[in-house]
Scaffold this active site. Structure first.
Site, PDB file in Angstrom:
ATOM      1  NE  ARG A  49       1.831   9.800  -4.133  1.00  7.40           N
ATOM      2  CZ  ARG A  49       2.799   9.890  -5.042  1.00  7.40           C
ATOM      3  NH1 ARG A  49       2.542  10.409  -6.229  1.00  7.40           N
ATOM      4  NH2 ARG A  49       4.016   9.452  -4.773  1.00  7.40           N
ATOM      5  CG  ASP A  51      -0.714   1.968  -4.309  1.00  2.00           C
ATOM      6  OD1 ASP A  51      -0.314   3.078  -4.709  1.00  2.00           O
ATOM      7  OD2 ASP A  51       0.027   1.100  -3.824  1.00  2.00           O
ATOM      8  CE1 TYR A 109      -1.864   2.803   3.855  1.00  4.73           C
ATOM      9  CE2 TYR A 109       0.012   3.716   5.044  1.00  4.73           C
ATOM     10  CZ  TYR A 109      -0.887   3.769   3.996  1.00  4.73           C
ATOM     11  OH  TYR A 109      -0.820   4.805   3.088  1.00  4.73           O
ATOM     12  NE  ARG A 194      -1.163  -3.656  -2.987  1.00  2.00           N
ATOM     13  CZ  ARG A 194      -1.340  -3.314  -4.261  1.00  2.00           C
ATOM     14  NH1 ARG A 194      -1.355  -2.030  -4.599  1.00  2.00           N
ATOM     15  NH2 ARG A 194      -1.505  -4.243  -5.181  1.00  2.00           N
TER      16      ARG A 194
END
Length: 247
Positions: A49, A51, A109, A194
């Site tokens: 998933r 965000d 990422y 994050r």
């Protein structure tokens, strides 16, 4: 028959990947487009998933259909019907038990920061003009590889069964017009990257010592970690599978 689909998207217009009520998501748009094109009720299972506002340079999902697809034609038609901010790179057949989420062996990422105001990067990177100590941030990032429990970087309200993640790479590098943080792990918790970036930046700004990262991780307390960095700077860039995933 089961297929994997590889795609990318610019996340500004979407509330993340996963379908949710009263919000536009990438999964919803892709499923609806595929269902219309293939004249079947397509249900996509994604590799993970993202965000709201997060981008993906590479993401995979699997889906099942009754009949064999003409892959080249399907990819071309999907890209014709999909909005400009979603693109399909490839579709390939896999075994009936292949799973886009559970068979992934690593995910990577990137987080992008620009330190000069640039209107052409405003939707693609977090603007932070204050000088950063990149060496200190890299020392702090290397501490991540010493731990596996990252409860401190998980959302407070979560239904995950384990906070264990195996981070194999975490490093900041200067690239043209950007400072890029790259992190690879077997899995990530929601909001984890994050939150990590939000913890590293104060160290780069000299507000905390490098060892603050160790204190944060060992606390297992989300309140000890930094505020989540803005979503627009985050990209899912790579999902890796075993070489024998293809049928």
């Amino acid at each position: 028959m089961r297929y994997f689909i590889q795609f990318s998207f610019f996340g500004k217009a979407y509330h993340g990947w996963q379908v949710q009520p009263n919000a536009l998501t990438v999964q919803q748009v892709l499923q609806e487009t595929m269902s219309t094109l293939l004249r079947a009720d397509i249900k996509l299972v994604g590799a993970g998933r993202t965000d709201t506002g997060v981008h993906a340079k590479q993401l995979f999902a699997h889906f099942d259909v009754s009949n064999r697809l003409c892959i080249k034609e399907t990819v071309q038609k999907l890209n014709s019907f999909l909005p400009a901010d979603i693109a399909v790179q490839q579709i390939f057949e896999v075994g009936p038990e292949a799973h886009a989420r559970f068979d992934a062996i690593s995910r990577t990422y990137e987080y992008h920061i620009t330190q000069k105001k640039n209107p052409f990067l405003s939707d693609f990177a977090h603007f932070l003009w204050t000088p950063l100590d990149v060496d200190a941030m890299n020392q702090a990032a290397s501490i991540l590889l010493e731990y596996t429990d990252f409860e401190c970087f998980s959302r407070s309200q979560t239904d995950v069964k384990t906070f264990l993640c195996h981070v194999t790479h975490a490093q900041w590098k200067h690239e043209p017009e950007r400072l890029v943080f790259t992190i690879t792990a077997n899995r990530f918790l929601r909001n984890m990257v994050r939150a990590i970036v939000g913890t590293l930046l104060p160290i780069g700004l000299g507000k905390f010592p490098v060892e603050q990262m160790r204190k944060v991780i060992e606390s297992k307390d989300r309140g000890m970690a930094g505020a989540s960095a803005p979503a627009k700077g985050l990209y899912l860039t790579e999902v890796n599978y075993p070489e024998n995933i293809r049928s």
